[in-house]
Design a protein around this motif. Structure first.
Motif, PDB file in Angstrom:
ATOM      1  N   THR A  18       0.801  -1.229   0.000  1.00 26.51           N
ATOM      2  CA  THR A  18       0.000   0.000   0.000  1.00 26.51           C
ATOM      3  C   THR A  18       0.829   1.272   0.000  1.00 26.51           C
ATOM      4  O   THR A  18       0.263   2.367   0.056  1.00 26.51           O
ATOM      5  CB  THR A  18      -0.912   0.010   1.243  1.00 26.51           C
ATOM      6  OG1 THR A  18      -0.093  -0.059   2.407  1.00 26.51           O
ATOM      7  CG2 THR A  18      -1.890  -1.140   1.191  1.00 26.51           C
ATOM      8  N   ARG A  19       2.151   1.176  -0.061  1.00 23.02           N
ATOM      9  CA  ARG A  19       3.026   2.352  -0.020  1.00 23.02           C
ATOM     10  C   ARG A  19       4.069   2.269  -1.129  1.00 23.02           C
ATOM     11  O   ARG A  19       4.333   1.200  -1.668  1.00 23.02           O
ATOM     12  CB  ARG A  19       3.759   2.416   1.326  1.00 23.02           C
ATOM     13  CG  ARG A  19       2.849   2.602   2.480  1.00 23.02           C
ATOM     14  CD  ARG A  19       3.683   2.837   3.723  1.00 23.02           C
ATOM     15  NE  ARG A  19       2.858   2.614   4.889  1.00 23.02           N
ATOM     16  CZ  ARG A  19       3.237   1.958   5.955  1.00 23.02           C
ATOM     17  NH1 ARG A  19       4.439   1.447   6.022  1.00 23.02           N
ATOM     18  NH2 ARG A  19       2.431   1.816   6.961  1.00 23.02           N
ATOM     19  N   SER A  24       7.570   1.739  -2.741  1.00 21.74           N
ATOM     20  CA  SER A  24       8.608   0.775  -2.382  1.00 21.74           C
ATOM     21  C   SER A  24       9.937   1.467  -2.102  1.00 21.74           C
ATOM     22  O   SER A  24      10.292   2.450  -2.747  1.00 21.74           O
ATOM     23  CB  SER A  24       8.791  -0.220  -3.525  1.00 21.74           C
ATOM     24  OG  SER A  24       9.878  -1.064  -3.272  1.00 21.74           O
TER      25      SER A  24
END
Length: 144
Positions: free
Chosen positions: A52-53, A55
């Motif tokens: 969800t973020r 990398s």
């Protein structure tokens, strides 16, 4: 990381070709001295890659360069081979995971080829007295 078979064969072929050669005369005999590079590479993925973020995953590629000296009498006979002490490391990183095809390692070695050649020449110039000592030691061993 495992390197593909083609990359391994290419690296082995490159490792057998001398990177630096010279002729020396010692105690009335001539010798060919070849300095051969041995390059070992490794890749390591560092960082995290949460779904969800963004990398922070990176691939860290390292090449360890060692130098081997081969002394061959000009008249023929067995060569004396020994690995010189000390290695030099080259490191490069790029975003993303490491690929298993060995391209990152090949790119690193290719981009550092001038520095690797300079390292071999530097080791060869610092090795002159040790080369003469190795010739004397082998001669003394053969005589006794």
């Amino acid at each position: 990381m495992t390197v593909s078979l083609l990359a391994l064969v290419a690296a082995a072929a490159a490792a057998t070709a001398p990177a630096h050669s010279l002729e020396i005369e010692h105690r009335g005999a001539n010798y060919a001295v070849d300095y051969v590079t041995h390059v070992e590479t490794r890749s390591k993925a560092i960082g995290i890659s949460p779904s969800t973020r963004p990398s922070s995953r990176r691939c860290l590629v390292t090449a360890e360069v060692a130098v081997e000296r081969r002394i061959q009498p000009a008249s023929g006979g067995q060569a004396i081979a020994s690995r010189l002490p000390g290695t030099r490391s080259f490191t490069q990183n790029h975003p993303g995971d490491c690929r298993r095809d060995g391209k990152e390692a090949a790119k690193l070695v290719a981009s550092k080829s001038k520095a690797i050649g300079a390292h071999v020449r530097e080791r060869a110039s610092a090795d002159h007295q040790d080369t003469l000592a190795a010739i004397d030691a082998a001669r003394n061993f053969a005589v006794n």
